[in-house]
Motif scaffolding. Structure first.
Motif, PDB file in Angstrom:
ATOM      1  N   THR A  32      15.886 -28.220 -42.506  1.00  0.00           N
ATOM      2  CA  THR A  32      17.181 -28.044 -41.841  1.00  0.00           C
ATOM      3  C   THR A  32      17.136 -27.107 -40.622  1.00  0.00           C
ATOM      4  OG1 THR A  32      18.059 -28.440 -44.040  1.00  0.00           O
ATOM      5  CG2 THR A  32      19.646 -27.853 -42.361  1.00  0.00           C
TER       6      THR A  32
ATOM      7  N   GLY B  72       8.856 -30.376 -62.398  1.00  0.00           N
ATOM      8  CA  GLY B  72       9.799 -30.688 -61.326  1.00  0.00           C
ATOM      9  C   GLY B  72       9.702 -29.772 -60.114  1.00  0.00           C
TER      10      GLY B  72
ATOM     11  N   PHE C 140       5.585 -30.377 -51.938  1.00  0.00           N
ATOM     12  CA  PHE C 140       6.385 -31.514 -52.402  1.00  0.00           C
ATOM     13  C   PHE C 140       6.863 -32.289 -51.177  1.00  0.00           C
ATOM     14  CE2 PHE C 140      10.380 -29.436 -51.229  1.00  0.00           C
ATOM     15  CZ  PHE C 140      10.002 -28.103 -51.232  1.00  0.00           C
TER      16      PHE C 140
ATOM     17  N   ASN D 120      15.073 -36.065 -46.092  1.00  0.00           N
ATOM     18  CA  ASN D 120      16.219 -35.339 -45.530  1.00  0.00           C
ATOM     19  C   ASN D 120      17.098 -36.302 -44.759  1.00  0.00           C
ATOM     20  OD1 ASN D 120      16.199 -32.067 -45.399  1.00  0.00           O
ATOM     21  ND2 ASN D 120      14.160 -32.907 -45.782  1.00  0.00           N
TER      22      ASN D 120
ATOM     23  N   ARG E  98      25.103 -23.647 -54.283  1.00  0.00           N
ATOM     24  CA  ARG E  98      23.816 -23.860 -53.601  1.00  0.00           C
ATOM     25  C   ARG E  98      23.179 -22.535 -53.166  1.00  0.00           C
ATOM     26  NH1 ARG E  98      20.940 -27.587 -53.337  1.00  0.00           N
ATOM     27  NH2 ARG E  98      20.538 -27.746 -51.112  1.00  0.00           N
TER      28      ARG E  98
ATOM     29  N   LEU F  67      20.861 -21.943 -50.690  1.00  0.00           N
ATOM     30  CA  LEU F  67      20.593 -21.658 -49.280  1.00  0.00           C
ATOM     31  C   LEU F  67      21.813 -21.030 -48.612  1.00  0.00           C
ATOM     32  CD1 LEU F  67      18.682 -24.974 -48.765  1.00  0.00           C
ATOM     33  CD2 LEU F  67      17.701 -22.714 -48.372  1.00  0.00           C
TER      34      LEU F  67
ATOM     35  N   TYR G  88      25.146 -22.848 -45.891  1.00  0.00           N
ATOM     36  CA  TYR G  88      26.230 -23.807 -46.153  1.00  0.00           C
ATOM     37  C   TYR G  88      27.612 -23.193 -45.909  1.00  0.00           C
ATOM     38  CZ  TYR G  88      22.637 -26.764 -48.102  1.00  0.00           C
ATOM     39  OH  TYR G  88      21.507 -27.539 -48.260  1.00  0.00           O
TER      40      TYR G  88
ATOM     41  N   ALA H 213      18.550 -33.758 -56.100  1.00  0.00           N
ATOM     42  CA  ALA H 213      18.846 -33.683 -54.665  1.00  0.00           C
ATOM     43  C   ALA H 213      19.958 -32.658 -54.464  1.00  0.00           C
ATOM     44  CB  ALA H 213      19.305 -35.043 -54.154  1.00  0.00           C
ATOM     45  N   GLY H 214      20.054 -32.161 -53.241  1.00  0.00           N
ATOM     46  CA  GLY H 214      21.126 -31.211 -52.963  1.00  0.00           C
ATOM     47  C   GLY H 214      21.381 -31.087 -51.474  1.00  0.00           C
ATOM     48  N   GLY H 215      22.611 -30.714 -51.150  1.00  0.00           N
ATOM     49  CA  GLY H 215      22.911 -30.541 -49.731  1.00  0.00           C
ATOM     50  C   GLY H 215      24.343 -30.094 -49.526  1.00  0.00           C
TER      51      GLY H 215
ATOM     52  N   GLY I 299      24.308 -32.454 -44.490  1.00  0.00           N
ATOM     53  CA  GLY I 299      23.119 -33.217 -44.873  1.00  0.00           C
ATOM     54  C   GLY I 299      22.690 -32.899 -46.273  1.00  0.00           C
TER      55      GLY I 299
ATOM     56  N   GLY J 202      13.948 -34.440 -53.332  1.00  0.00           N
ATOM     57  CA  GLY J 202      12.506 -34.229 -53.453  1.00  0.00           C
ATOM     58  C   GLY J 202      11.855 -35.381 -54.203  1.00  0.00           C
TER      59      GLY J 202
ATOM     60  N   MET K 236       9.497 -34.967 -56.620  1.00  0.00           N
ATOM     61  CA  MET K 236       8.953 -34.648 -57.939  1.00  0.00           C
ATOM     62  C   MET K 236       9.925 -34.944 -59.091  1.00  0.00           C
ATOM     63  SD  MET K 236       6.681 -31.297 -57.082  1.00  0.00           S
ATOM     64  CE  MET K 236       5.874 -31.243 -58.671  1.00  0.00           C
TER      65      MET K 236
HETATM   66  P1  HAM Z   1      17.050 -27.674 -51.606  1.00  0.00           P
HETATM   67  O1  HAM Z   1      18.085 -27.741 -52.671  1.00  0.00           O
HETATM   68  O2  HAM Z   1      16.300 -26.411 -51.473  1.00  0.00           O
HETATM   69  O3  HAM Z   1      17.752 -28.072 -50.242  1.00  0.00           O
HETATM   70  O4  HAM Z   1      16.012 -28.843 -51.867  1.00  0.00           O
HETATM   71  C1  HAM Z   1      16.448 -30.173 -51.991  1.00  0.00           C
HETATM   72  C2  HAM Z   1      15.610 -30.884 -53.038  1.00  0.00           C
HETATM   73  O5  HAM Z   1      14.216 -30.724 -52.739  1.00  0.00           O
HETATM   74  C3  HAM Z   1      15.743 -30.330 -54.452  1.00  0.00           C
HETATM   75  O6  HAM Z   1      16.868 -30.874 -55.103  1.00  0.00           O
HETATM   76  C4  HAM Z   1      14.436 -30.792 -55.083  1.00  0.00           C
HETATM   77  O7  HAM Z   1      14.507 -32.170 -55.443  1.00  0.00           O
HETATM   78  C5  HAM Z   1      13.473 -30.679 -53.931  1.00  0.00           C
HETATM   79  N1  HAM Z   1      12.717 -29.401 -54.021  1.00  0.00           N
HETATM   80  C6  HAM Z   1      13.050 -28.210 -53.524  1.00  0.00           C
HETATM   81  N2  HAM Z   1      12.113 -27.282 -53.823  1.00  0.00           N
HETATM   82  C7  HAM Z   1      11.152 -27.923 -54.530  1.00  0.00           C
HETATM   83  C8  HAM Z   1       9.908 -27.548 -55.131  1.00  0.00           C
HETATM   84  N3  HAM Z   1       9.428 -26.314 -55.054  1.00  0.00           N
HETATM   85  N4  HAM Z   1       9.192 -28.498 -55.787  1.00  0.00           N
HETATM   86  C9  HAM Z   1       9.640 -29.765 -55.865  1.00  0.00           C
HETATM   87  N5  HAM Z   1      10.796 -30.184 -55.310  1.00  0.00           N
HETATM   88  C10 HAM Z   1      11.543 -29.284 -54.663  1.00  0.00           C
HETATM   89  C11 HAM Z   1      17.149 -28.067 -49.018  1.00  0.00           C
HETATM   90  O8  HAM Z   1      15.956 -28.012 -48.878  1.00  0.00           O
HETATM   91  C12 HAM Z   1      18.085 -28.291 -47.874  1.00  0.00           C
HETATM   92  N6  HAM Z   1      17.361 -28.042 -46.634  1.00  0.00           N
HETATM   93  C13 HAM Z   1      18.674 -29.687 -47.936  1.00  0.00           C
HETATM   94  C14 HAM Z   1      19.582 -30.011 -46.810  1.00  0.00           C
HETATM   95  C15 HAM Z   1      19.375 -30.923 -45.821  1.00  0.00           C
HETATM   96  N7  HAM Z   1      20.756 -29.450 -46.585  1.00  0.00           N
HETATM   97  C16 HAM Z   1      21.292 -29.962 -45.479  1.00  0.00           C
HETATM   98  N8  HAM Z   1      20.447 -30.872 -45.003  1.00  0.00           N
END
Ligand code: HAM
Length: 420
Positions: free
Chosen positions: A82, A117, A122, A126, A253, A255, A258, A276-278, A297, A301, A303
């Motif tokens: 992001t 997970g 990973f 996005n 969330r 991060l 947001y 998933a998350g956003g 957004g 992931g 996994m």
């Molecule tokens: P996040 O919740 O940190 O959001 O990660 C989104 C997804 O990435 C998680 O739900 C998970 O499926 C996967 N994920 C995160 N960390 C790991 C990890 N260490 N190992 C495996 N899978 C992982 C974001 O990253 C935001 N940038 C999303 C976003 C896009 N928000 C707005 N636009």
């Protein structure tokens, strides 16, 4: 004795079957994103560490794979996309017609505790909409994420998308007298509430002049707390997606960037981490690139979703795909006469040019061994090239039926046999 190496903790090897499974997930991600009119982009894997210090939040900054490069710059392997997207969108702000609908598939790195997970490496898909303030953009992304799950074979028995509104939490906290400087701490308390002992949460809230029952009361108010959420919900309902959606204000969330509606997808019953998350982040492009641009957004992931596909009985296409990798060829060549190496090379080329997947032995071997190799490769047909050339024998390995074909009509004959 030679030193034996293993992957680093939290890093993965992708052997062909795992790679086939991963690519299947990528393919679904791409297909659905395109169906929603999104275009693909990519950013660099290494970024200045400051990019993440700006607004991603302490948790992710504490997980960075960071180092000094040879030019003494403080750099990090990207933990998320992001901030990069915010930088890119601001840099070329005038070149693109808004709203931007952009998606990306790439690899990310976080030094997290390795567990089910969660890895230290990973992939993420996005998907973001930039330059649009309407809650219908949020709804569009949520709908896209629901369609991804459906395309992967999941139904309403398997998952829920839980939606919330961080803005509503900020208004709530401000009304209760929490100062601007304490809002981030407050949101973190709510974010970690599920994983923190109750007494600890009460103590932390007490420091801000709040009680647990204040928080529980607010969570119970549901969609009433947020006009934006109401609009999102009625749009999702109109699409026929109401049954997948749940308002859950306990989601804020982790991060820090947001600013509005946020959401996460969870499996029902398996108790896995978020798939998933956003959410909406209307200030990040301004903070990073100095250009005011609303944005929202999410990321999914690879996994958790792969575990979920493997552990759910119905969506087993992933396993089929992984198994199908074993039949990676259509035709295996058997060279019965070593003198015919050159002719075999010509046949191989002719068949490959017609689009077929073809392999041939690299060194002479007994015919029986060559047939065995053809079967092990999962070939459907074996073509024997021997002393009778230009006449060839084509053998269908499934039922061992044979036919003779002249090399001039080979491609046609092979195509016919493969489709029958
Ligand atoms: P996040 O919740 O940190 O959001 O990660 C989104 C997804 O990435 C998680 O739900 C998970 O499926 C996967 N994920 C995160 N960390 C790991 C990890 N260490 N190992 C495996 N899978 C992982 C974001 O990253 C935001 N940038 C999303 C976003 C896009 N928000 C707005 N636009």
């Amino acid at each position: 004795m030679a030193q034996r190496f293993q992957t680093l903790k939290g890093f993965r090897d992708f052997f062909p079957a795992e790679c086939a499974a991963r690519n299947y997930v990528f393919d679904v991600w791409r297909r659905i994103a395109r169906r929603y009119g999104f275009v693909e982009y990519e950013g660099p894997i290494l970024e200045p560490t400051d990019l993440y210090r700006k607004k991603s939040g302490d948790e992710i900054v504490g997980q960075l794979f960071c180092f000094q490069d040879k030019g003494d710059r403080d750099v990090s392997m990207r933990p998320e996309l992001t901030p990069t997207l915010a930088r890119m969108a601001a840099a070329k702000e005038r070149e693109f017609k808004k709203p931007l609908r952009w998606f990306s598939i790439g690899q990310f790195f976080r030094y997290e505790k390795h567990q089910k997970g969660r890895g230290r490496e990973f992939y993420q898909f996005n998907c973001d909409i930039l330059g649009e303030t309407s809650p219908l953009a949020d709804a569009e992304l949520m709908a896209l994420s629901i369609d991804l799950m459906r395309e992967l074979g999941f139904t309403k028995e398997d998952f829920r998308i839980r939606v919330s509104d961080r803005n509503a939490w900020v208004s709530f906290a401000t009304d209760k007298g929490v100062s601007d400087g304490q809002i981030t701490d407050f949101l973190q308390i709510v974010d970690k509430m599920e994983r923190t002992p109750k007494e600890k949460t009460e103590e932390l809230l007490g420091n801000l002049g709040l009680t647990l029952s204040d928080i529980e009361g607010f969570i119970a108010s549901g969609a009433e707390a947020s006009p934006a959420l109401k609009e999102v919900l009625s749009n999702l309902e109109a699409r026929g997606f109401a049954e997948y959606v749940e308002v859950d204000l306990s989601i804020v969330r982790g991060l820090a960037y947001y600013t509005g509606a946020v959401f996460e997808i969870f499996d029902i019953g398996k108790g896995m981490r978020a798939v998933a998350g956003g959410g909406r982040y209307d200030q990040l492009v301004g903070l990073i690139g100095g250009v005011d641009m609303a944005a929202c957004g999410f990321a999914m992931g690879d996994m958790v979703i792969t575990d979920l596909i493997r552990e759910t009985e119905r969506p087993n296409q992933l396993l089929e795909v992984a198994e199908a990798f074993a039949s990676g060829v259509d035709v295996s060549i058997v060279i019965a006469d070593p003198e015919k190496q050159g002719e075999a090379a010509g046949v191989v080329q002719q068949l490959r040019e017609s689009g077929l997947r073809v392999i041939a032995p690299f060194s002479p071997a007994k015919i029986g061994k060559q047939f065995q190799a053809a079967e092990q490769a999962g070939a459907k047909l074996a073509i024997v090239i021997g002393g009778e050339y230009p006449e060839l024998t084509v053998k269908r390995l499934e039922d061992r039926t044979e036919s003779t074909v002249d090399v001039s009509g080979l491609s046609e004959a092979v195509a016919g046999l493969l489709s029958s």
